[in-house]
Design a protein around this motif. Structure first.
Motif, short mmCIF file in Angstrom:
data_model
loop_
_atom_site.label_atom_id
_atom_site.label_comp_id
_atom_site.label_asym_id
_atom_site.label_seq_id
_atom_site.Cartn_x
_atom_site.Cartn_y
_atom_site.Cartn_z
N PHE A 43 11.25 -2.39 -3.61
CA PHE A 43 10.95 -1.90 -4.87
C PHE A 43 10.32 -2.56 -5.71
O PHE A 43 10.51 -3.18 -6.61
N GLU A 44 8.78 -2.65 -5.54
CA GLU A 44 7.84 -3.18 -6.38
C GLU A 44 7.56 -2.45 -7.37
O GLU A 44 7.74 -0.92 -7.53
N VAL A 45 7.57 -3.26 -8.81
CA VAL A 45 7.37 -2.46 -10.01
C VAL A 45 5.96 -3.06 -10.65
O VAL A 45 5.56 -4.09 -10.44
N LYS A 46 5.51 -2.26 -11.74
CA LYS A 46 4.67 -2.99 -12.80
C LYS A 46 5.15 -3.41 -13.84
O LYS A 46 6.13 -3.37 -14.10
N GLU A 47 4.27 -3.86 -14.69
CA GLU A 47 4.66 -4.69 -15.92
C GLU A 47 5.28 -3.48 -16.93
O GLU A 47 6.15 -3.91 -17.75
N ASP A 48 4.77 -2.29 -16.90
CA ASP A 48 5.31 -1.24 -17.67
C ASP A 48 6.75 -1.12 -17.36
O ASP A 48 7.66 -0.75 -18.51
N PHE A 49 7.13 -1.44 -15.98
CA PHE A 49 8.55 -1.09 -15.81
C PHE A 49 9.26 -2.33 -16.43
O PHE A 49 10.50 -2.04 -16.93
N ILE A 50 8.80 -3.46 -16.46
CA ILE A 50 9.30 -4.71 -17.23
C ILE A 50 9.59 -4.43 -18.76
O ILE A 50 10.60 -4.69 -19.08
N ILE B 40 14.44 -8.72 -12.11
CA ILE B 40 13.01 -8.68 -11.75
C ILE B 40 12.30 -9.75 -11.38
O ILE B 40 12.07 -10.69 -12.27
N ARG B 41 12.09 -10.01 -10.05
CA ARG B 41 11.56 -11.19 -9.40
C ARG B 41 10.11 -11.37 -9.18
O ARG B 41 9.46 -9.98 -8.86
N GLN B 42 9.42 -12.24 -9.43
CA GLN B 42 7.82 -12.18 -9.12
C GLN B 42 7.84 -13.14 -7.72
O GLN B 42 8.47 -14.11 -7.47
N ARG B 43 6.85 -12.25 -6.90
CA ARG B 43 6.37 -12.84 -5.53
C ARG B 43 5.15 -12.72 -5.26
O ARG B 43 4.51 -11.65 -5.41
N ASP B 44 4.32 -13.77 -5.24
CA ASP B 44 3.04 -13.45 -4.59
C ASP B 44 2.22 -12.72 -6.00
O ASP B 44 1.09 -11.93 -5.51
N GLY B 45 2.47 -12.98 -6.96
CA GLY B 45 1.69 -12.32 -8.28
C GLY B 45 2.14 -10.47 -8.31
O GLY B 45 1.66 -9.98 -9.29
#
Length: 264
Positions: free
Chosen positions: A178-185, A201-206
């Protein structure tokens, strides 16, 4: 713990007297279009209403209930929950919009449909020992707005003793996919706070990945549900799109699964 049984998966946490339940896989239906085959619970990709009705009947039969009384609706990512009564079984599901259901009526299966969103099933008992059940469709918006704890609250309104509630969080897309974008955050932060968003919401490899399962668990436990009464299915629908329908894995070329629960 989740386990497989005759074309469905179940949680032993909901194996309690008078309650029957299950979560759909792609097996055991009559749909033949490859994208939706074979268990499909919503009309799409050219599948027919007749096929969908038969699929829902079969899904209900797998948990030991009659599908022609199943209650479901158009789902709109809301937190609207219907207190289901016998007369609701005769209403066309396409003319109402709900994302959750609760009932203490017997022989009425509650169906929520999903294909990456989180299907959540609930069961508990009243002081006199009679069962109460519930079901919720929790996409990211419904999750963050608290449809799961609201379902518990509505069940308590039917007389359920809160400490008896049991919750099964069904097959759904997991953080791995479930990859999300900054607008989701930004959206999650605006609805539930920045701290809540960053816990899940975790960050992995940007890149950013979200856990709807952890969000629902936190909101349920914050509402007083004991963590040991919440069972979370480890199956990721996107990672296992050969077993479950997944919107993300198939870029929308898919059928629909979900969860079903009722009182015998």
């Amino acid at each position: 713990m989740f386990y497989s049984r005759e074309n469905i998966v179940c949680s032993d946490i909901l194996d309690c007297p008078g309650v029957c339940h299950g979560f759909a896989t792609r097996r055991g239906g009559v749909s033949v279009i490859p994208e939706v085959a074979s268990m499909n619970t919503a009309v799409r990709m050219g599948d027919t209403r007749e096929n969908v009705d038969e699929n829902i009947a079969r899904l209900a039969s797998y948990i030991g209930m009659e599908g022609d009384r199943a209650v479901y609706s158009k789902q709109v990512h809301s937190t609207d929950i219907l207190n289901v009564l016998p007369e609701d079984t005769s209403v066309d599901p396409e003319i109402r919009e709900f994302d959750g259901y609760v009932t203490k009526c017997r022989n009425i299966p509650l169906l929520v449909r999903a294909a990456d969103c989180v299907p959540i099933l609930f069961a508990g008992v009243c002081a006199d020992g009679s069962p109460v059940v519930g079901a919720a469709h929790a996409g990211w918006r419904g999750t963050v707005l608290g449809i799961a704890p609201k379902a518990v609250e509505r069940m308590c309104g039917l007389g359920m003793v809160k400490d008896t509630v049991r919750v099964a969080v069904g097959p759904s897309i997991h953080e791995c996919c479930f990859e999300v974008k900054e607008d989701f955050i930004d959206s999650v932060s605006s609805l539930a706070g920045k701290a809540f968003a960053m816990r899940h919401i975790r960050q992995r490899d940007g890149r950013y990945f979200a856990s709807l399962q952890d969000m629902n668990v936190e909101l349920l436990t914050d509402a007083g549900v004991s963590r040991d009464r919440i069972d979370v299915c480890e199956d990721c629908t996107a990672h296992m799109s050969d077993t479950y329908h997944s919107h993300r894995a198939t870029k929308g070329m898919r059928g629909t699964g979900g969860g079903i629960i009722g009182i015998k």
